[in-house]
Design an enzyme around this catalytic site. Structure first.
Site, PDB file in Angstrom:
ATOM      1  CB  THR A  69      -0.994  -0.038   1.187  1.00 32.01           C
ATOM      2  OG1 THR A  69      -1.933   1.030   1.025  1.00 32.01           O
ATOM      3  CG2 THR A  69      -0.305   0.076   2.527  1.00 32.01           C
ATOM      4  CE  LYS A  73      -1.368   0.530  -3.231  1.00 35.25           C
ATOM      5  NZ  LYS A  73      -2.786   0.713  -3.589  1.00 35.25           N
ATOM      6  CG  ASN A  94      -2.754  -4.222  -5.236  1.00 37.08           C
ATOM      7  OD1 ASN A  94      -2.549  -5.055  -6.120  1.00 37.08           O
ATOM      8  ND2 ASN A  94      -3.955  -4.005  -4.739  1.00 37.08           N
ATOM      9  CG  ASP A 110      -4.735  -0.746  -5.880  1.00 44.46           C
ATOM     10  OD1 ASP A 110      -5.376  -1.323  -4.978  1.00 44.46           O
ATOM     11  OD2 ASP A 110      -3.614  -0.234  -5.687  1.00 44.46           O
ATOM     12  N   GLY A 134      -3.789  12.188  -9.035  1.00 39.03           N
ATOM     13  CA  GLY A 134      -2.751  11.347  -8.451  1.00 39.03           C
ATOM     14  C   GLY A 134      -2.233  10.326  -9.437  1.00 39.03           C
ATOM     15  CB  ALA A 135       0.490  10.304 -11.762  1.00 38.03           C
ATOM     16  N   GLY A 136       0.333   8.238  -8.757  1.00 36.92           N
ATOM     17  CA  GLY A 136       1.142   7.281  -8.010  1.00 36.92           C
ATOM     18  C   GLY A 136       0.735   5.852  -8.297  1.00 36.92           C
ATOM     19  CB  ALA A 138      -3.728   3.578  -5.879  1.00 38.59           C
ATOM     20  N   GLY A 162       7.683  14.330 -13.349  1.00 42.86           N
ATOM     21  CA  GLY A 162       8.350  13.104 -13.765  1.00 42.86           C
ATOM     22  C   GLY A 162       7.445  11.898 -13.642  1.00 42.86           C
TER      23      GLY A 162
END
Length: 269
Positions: A69, A73, A94, A110, A134-136, A138, A162
């Site tokens: 989590t 990830k 995940n 996810d 959010g481009a992380g 998840a 980036g």
């Protein structure tokens, strides 16, 4: 499972923080229901120590799997020998499984869990305009899955240029004209807006966006699971927008976890 013994198999969910994780409360009853002698425990891991913790756990002989989590990830992919299609598309994992030969396979549920949860709640994604904040880890998984589900257009925003550029490059392959990105969310014409950031975990977090700027009927989805009623969802409800809670994304991954970790059960191998 009647209790933890010397034969109990181990699973761990890694994060920073882990006080919000819901996976142990959801998966441990599954182990018990299926008669699987296993337990899932939360493991608090700071980013600086991720490598030593993961490699140490992977050398633990009775550990069969890891759940990953926030915020690990993306970085956890480096510790897998095989990356699924979903992991390659999203750039994040995940779930990781030990194979019989000792290698590790990374998967990401996810995105699939999010799409299944939206569908179960009656929120259609095909043909819709989606904004993803959010481009992380998840976020990448959700982005790939909503496009596979037929979203007409996806706009991804993240202040980390980036990270955003890397995700957009992966998503653009085979999807010409359907994906855009930038530092700020597109809200005025969105049908669905998803918060895929950790904002909302802490009571003093700012809102990831202002739901009052959305058109009437636009759905506000949050992947933060605890608290259930995040500040964003409360603000969206107050503005008269339909809301979708974070717990749906995890609850609709349970069958996927069962299959991935080869837990078996009625009608299953």
């Amino acid at each position: 499972m009647s209790g933890i013994t010397g034969t109990t198999r181990l699973y761990a969910v890694l994060g920073d923080p882990v006080t919000q994780v819901q996976a142990p409360a959801m998966l441990n009853p599954v182990f018990a229901e299926l008669g699987v002698d296993a337990v899932l425990v939360p493991v608090h891991v700071e980013a600086a120590h991720l490598a030593e913790v993961v490699t140490g756990l992977q050398r633990t002989g009775n550990l069969d799997g890891l759940l990953i989590t926030v915020p690990h990830k993306i970085d956890a992919c480096a510790f897998a020998d095989v990356l699924s299609r979903a992991v390659q598309a999203s750039g994040s994992t995940n779930a990781m499984r030990r194979e019989p030969d000792g290698t590790w396979t990374a998967e990401n549920f996810d995105g699939a869990g999010f799409v299944l949860g939206m569908a179960a709640a009656g929120h259609e994604l095909a043909g819709r305009r989606i904004t993803l904040v959010g481009a992380g880890g998840a976020g990448g998984a959700i982005a790939a899955s909503v496009l596979d589900a037929g979203a007409a257009r996806l706009h991804v925003c993240d202040p980390d240029q980036g990270k955003l550029s890397a995700l957009l490059d992966r998503l653009a392959a085979g999807r010409p004209g359907r994906v855009t990105g930038g530092p700020a969310p597109e809200l005025e014409r969105a049908d669905v807006v998803v918060n895929a950031t950790p904002l909302g975990l802490r009571p003093d977090d700012p809102l990831p966006f202002d739901p009052a700027l959305l058109p009437p009927g636009a759905v506000v989805a949050d992947i933060v699971m605890k608290p259930r009623e995040t500040p964003l969802l409360r603000a969206a409800a107050a503005a008269g927008r339909p809301v979708h809670h974070g717990a749906h994304m995890l609850s609709h991954q349970l069958d996927l976890y069962r299959e991935f970790f080869r837990l078996g059960g009625p009608g299953r191998p």
